[in-house]
Scaffold this motif. Structure first.
Motif, mmCIF file in Angstrom:
data_model
loop_
_atom_site.group_PDB
_atom_site.id
_atom_site.type_symbol
_atom_site.label_atom_id
_atom_site.label_comp_id
_atom_site.label_asym_id
_atom_site.label_seq_id
_atom_site.Cartn_x
_atom_site.Cartn_y
_atom_site.Cartn_z
ATOM 1 N N GLU A 114 48.178 43.445 -2.551
ATOM 2 C CA GLU A 114 49.267 42.705 -2.164
ATOM 3 C C GLU A 114 49.394 41.401 -2.608
ATOM 4 O O GLU A 114 50.278 40.961 -2.943
ATOM 5 C CB GLU A 114 49.780 43.164 -0.717
ATOM 6 N N THR A 143 41.403 46.051 7.278
ATOM 7 C CA THR A 143 42.095 46.147 6.043
ATOM 8 C C THR A 143 42.187 44.819 5.406
ATOM 9 O O THR A 143 42.044 43.779 6.168
ATOM 10 C CB THR A 143 43.695 46.457 6.637
ATOM 11 N N TRP A 144 41.919 44.603 4.155
ATOM 12 C CA TRP A 144 42.223 43.788 3.206
ATOM 13 C C TRP A 144 43.351 43.980 2.284
ATOM 14 O O TRP A 144 43.163 44.778 1.508
ATOM 15 C CB TRP A 144 40.928 43.267 2.732
ATOM 16 N N PRO A 145 44.430 43.079 2.395
ATOM 17 C CA PRO A 145 45.465 43.194 1.898
ATOM 18 C C PRO A 145 45.541 42.777 0.162
ATOM 19 O O PRO A 145 46.156 42.082 -0.458
ATOM 20 C CB PRO A 145 46.746 42.502 2.480
ATOM 21 N N ARG A 159 31.600 41.254 7.981
ATOM 22 C CA ARG A 159 32.208 42.232 9.021
ATOM 23 C C ARG A 159 31.497 43.404 9.498
ATOM 24 O O ARG A 159 31.126 43.759 10.796
ATOM 25 C CB ARG A 159 33.733 42.310 8.903
ATOM 26 N N ASP A 163 37.670 32.549 6.213
ATOM 27 C CA ASP A 163 37.891 33.888 5.897
ATOM 28 C C ASP A 163 39.486 34.341 6.253
ATOM 29 O O ASP A 163 39.448 34.679 7.564
ATOM 30 C CB ASP A 163 36.807 34.795 6.124
ATOM 31 N N ALA A 185 49.425 44.887 12.172
ATOM 32 C CA ALA A 185 49.106 46.085 13.104
ATOM 33 C C ALA A 185 49.272 45.632 14.696
ATOM 34 O O ALA A 185 49.661 46.786 15.389
ATOM 35 C CB ALA A 185 47.335 46.389 12.964
ATOM 36 N N SER A 218 33.881 39.378 2.671
ATOM 37 C CA SER A 218 34.346 39.249 4.214
ATOM 38 C C SER A 218 34.175 40.681 4.774
ATOM 39 O O SER A 218 33.486 40.598 5.698
ATOM 40 C CB SER A 218 35.721 39.222 3.998
ATOM 41 N N ALA A 277 41.004 42.999 17.020
ATOM 42 C CA ALA A 277 41.067 43.389 15.308
ATOM 43 C C ALA A 277 41.887 44.750 15.442
ATOM 44 O O ALA A 277 41.458 45.634 15.243
ATOM 45 C CB ALA A 277 39.471 43.869 15.165
ATOM 46 N N PRO A 278 43.339 44.604 15.791
ATOM 47 C CA PRO A 278 43.889 45.666 15.700
ATOM 48 C C PRO A 278 44.256 46.267 14.218
ATOM 49 O O PRO A 278 44.313 45.237 13.325
ATOM 50 C CB PRO A 278 45.696 45.403 16.201
ATOM 51 N N ASP A 279 44.487 47.246 14.031
ATOM 52 C CA ASP A 279 44.561 47.952 12.775
ATOM 53 C C ASP A 279 44.934 49.221 12.570
ATOM 54 O O ASP A 279 44.860 50.133 13.807
ATOM 55 C CB ASP A 279 43.071 47.619 11.835
ATOM 56 N N VAL A 280 45.569 49.674 11.527
ATOM 57 C CA VAL A 280 45.928 51.175 11.234
ATOM 58 C C VAL A 280 45.823 51.579 9.746
ATOM 59 O O VAL A 280 45.701 50.561 9.023
ATOM 60 C CB VAL A 280 47.582 51.160 11.791
ATOM 61 N N HIS A 322 46.530 48.002 0.347
ATOM 62 C CA HIS A 322 45.806 47.219 1.330
ATOM 63 C C HIS A 322 44.440 48.197 1.439
ATOM 64 O O HIS A 322 44.435 49.208 2.116
ATOM 65 C CB HIS A 322 46.688 47.635 2.715
ATOM 66 N N LYS A 370 40.779 49.722 2.551
ATOM 67 C CA LYS A 370 40.382 49.802 3.975
ATOM 68 C C LYS A 370 39.001 49.635 3.645
ATOM 69 O O LYS A 370 38.440 50.378 2.576
ATOM 70 C CB LYS A 370 40.881 51.091 4.324
ATOM 71 N N ARG A 394 42.198 39.140 8.375
ATOM 72 C CA ARG A 394 42.872 39.138 9.453
ATOM 73 C C ARG A 394 44.727 39.138 9.225
ATOM 74 O O ARG A 394 45.416 39.377 10.226
ATOM 75 C CB ARG A 394 42.816 37.388 10.148
ATOM 76 N N ALA A 423 44.477 54.607 14.491
ATOM 77 C CA ALA A 423 44.625 53.284 15.127
ATOM 78 C C ALA A 423 43.428 52.817 15.637
ATOM 79 O O ALA A 423 42.577 53.454 16.253
ATOM 80 C CB ALA A 423 45.644 53.301 16.188
#
Lengths: 319, 319
Positions: B175, B170-172, B258, A217, A227, B254, B124-127, B154, B156, A221, B118
């Motif tokens: 995009e 976030t799953w792009p 999660r 998966d 990020a 996914s 798992a950094p994310d914004v 993206h 969320k 990521r 943030a």
């Protein structure tokens, strides 16, 4: 005997003709390489200038005899190529695949193209062209089960059983990397010219391990790389290592699951930097690896194809 | 009272200012929408023409009073925007996020921008920017656990617990679809202008189910779309449905894994065709869905932000 080949006359020309580049070798009757030539006139160029013109140009530059037969593998045999060499449907023995080379009509010499492979499973359709020849030249044992990893733009994982291709799958890892690096939001993270990724980069290793732990998966990521740039000051070269580790780790996790890796070493057919990255990643996955050089494999496969098509003798005399 | 607003004077202007487009609403003291205006002068245009110029142009065209305060959400608050509204670190209560709007200096009116969020987890950094406002306007209950899916370029997925954002990912997906359709080998399969995908297309459903069954591993199936075109005569519009189903199914598999979906309905914040596709895909995943219109949610969130910042009264009088 042709001039310039120090004792051995060429018996066949072997050509690996891909999408963007080609390589030509002159081979003697014993399977020994006499000369090599590389060009960037792959399928795309050949569609414009003509396949015969390009091939004859290379052969003339190598002083190859007029009647020298030619064996070709790769995209030259696709529908958009010189002559469509129809796919052989798997499962199929490697020797039968090579022996099925299609003859190009209207040439003053014997020119044949090795067919690609088609997997016609309704739930997992797949195709390859060129890798079947690498596979035949990878020195696989005639008996037993082998899982072969052939990384690249479209990585192929092939299950070979007793010398026959049992099935295969494609992971577009190289293409995902370049398309995401150039056209997605990750272009801001990777910058325009990230340095080549090395297997010792800890970001490569960490992100590879993450992908391995998440069973392929990777989409969850991808945005984290962006990020991490915003929140953790991740540098462009390390961002490239993250993306490479994530995609290669994801490929290995996914392919291992699909094809049941682990019972025997994975045969890695690769060269140079790509071989080093996959060796590291397969190691992180806990898999044993046996590496075969990809350039040598395709040349050996073409020589084997020349033998299967009667262009050179099966047991050539030593020079 | 300003001319043209049939009895109710605007108390605040609410602006959703994204990367490529913007929307402006005039809101009365009771939270009622008096007027709406849309433009394609998002962040990218505003970086060239100036944020103040564009905002004042829209407000003048709507005959908004000179001193009308303005509340803004979205990319206008990013580092590349008008004024960086620093991220609020999660976990954080939604009301506190809205109340933290940053004031743009040097304006003749009170202009504030809602901060983004943030997630500073090292693994798992994310914004996000803009979705926090949709989330605040989605009418979530003040108590209990809610998993919210906000699909888009993206996508969320947000876990909300007792009115606070506990975490998100976030799953792009949008995009990936557009980048692969335009720049990968799949462009040959999808053609230049595939028809919009509908949830009744059996290819959408089949490929969605495949991705759901494979726990978000989508990379192993991407090339199959190309192969299905070569071997199974898959048409361009159906190829687009395959890619859409695969990516949306992969995202849901996914994100569910999660964030632990299934205990309560997924709150889907989406509009139009995208809402229909995600409703179908969430259904195929066996998840219960409650849909909230995304356009209404962002407007409601901005009104709530205006209240939290004291621009309109907390309990506005009915008109």
């Amino acid at each position: 005997m042709s001039p310039g080949f120090a004792g051995n006359a060429p018996a066949v020309a072997a050509v690996d003709w891909g999408t963007t580049r080609m390589r030509v070798w002159l081979i003697d009757g014993g399977g020994k390489v006499l000369a090599e030539r590389r060009g960037d006139d792959g399928l795309i160029t050949a569609q414009q200038k003509g396949f015969s013109t390009i091939l004859e140009g290379h052969l003339a530059a190598m002083a190859a005899p007029e009647a020298l037969p030619v064996i070709i593998c790769g995209m030259a045999g696709s529908r958009q190529g010189w002559l469509e060499a129809p796919y052989v449907t798997v499962p199929a023995p490697l020797s039968a695949i090579l022996a099925g080379a299609a003859r190009v009509p209207g040439q003053h010499r014997d020119v044949r193209i090795v067919p690609g492979l088609a997997q016609r499973r309704i739930d997992a359709p797949d195709v390859m062209r060129g890798e079947e020849t690498q596979l035949a030249g990878a020195g696989l044992p005639a008996k037993g089960r082998q899982l072969v990893c052939m990384p690249g733009t479209h990585s192929k994982w092939v299950l070979v059983e007793d010398g026959a291709v049992a099935g295969f799958g494609t992971w577009p890892t190289g293409e995902l990397f370049s398309v995401l690096a150039a056209h997605s939001i990750l272009r801001h993270s990777l910058g325009e010219h990230p340095k080549p990724v090395t297997p010792s980069n800890p970001f490569f290793r960490n992100w590879c391990e993450t992908a391995l732990a998440e069973a392929g998966d990777v989409t969850s990521r991808l945005f984290s790389i962006r990020a991490a740039g915003l929140l953790q000051d991740l540098k462009a070269d390390d961002a490239a290592a993250c993306l490479s580790g994530l995609l290669i780790g994801g490929e290995i996790a996914s392919a291992s699951r699909r094809h049941g890796a682990g019972a025997e070493p994975v045969v890695l057919v690769a060269s140079g930097a790509l071989a080093a990255l996959y060796q590291a990643a397969l190691g992180l996955a806990g898999l044993e690896v046996r590496t075969v050089d990809a350039d040598e494999a395709v040349r050996a496969g073409l020589i084997e194809a020349a033998r299967e098509n009667g262009m050179i003798a099966r047991t050539g005399a030593a020079p």
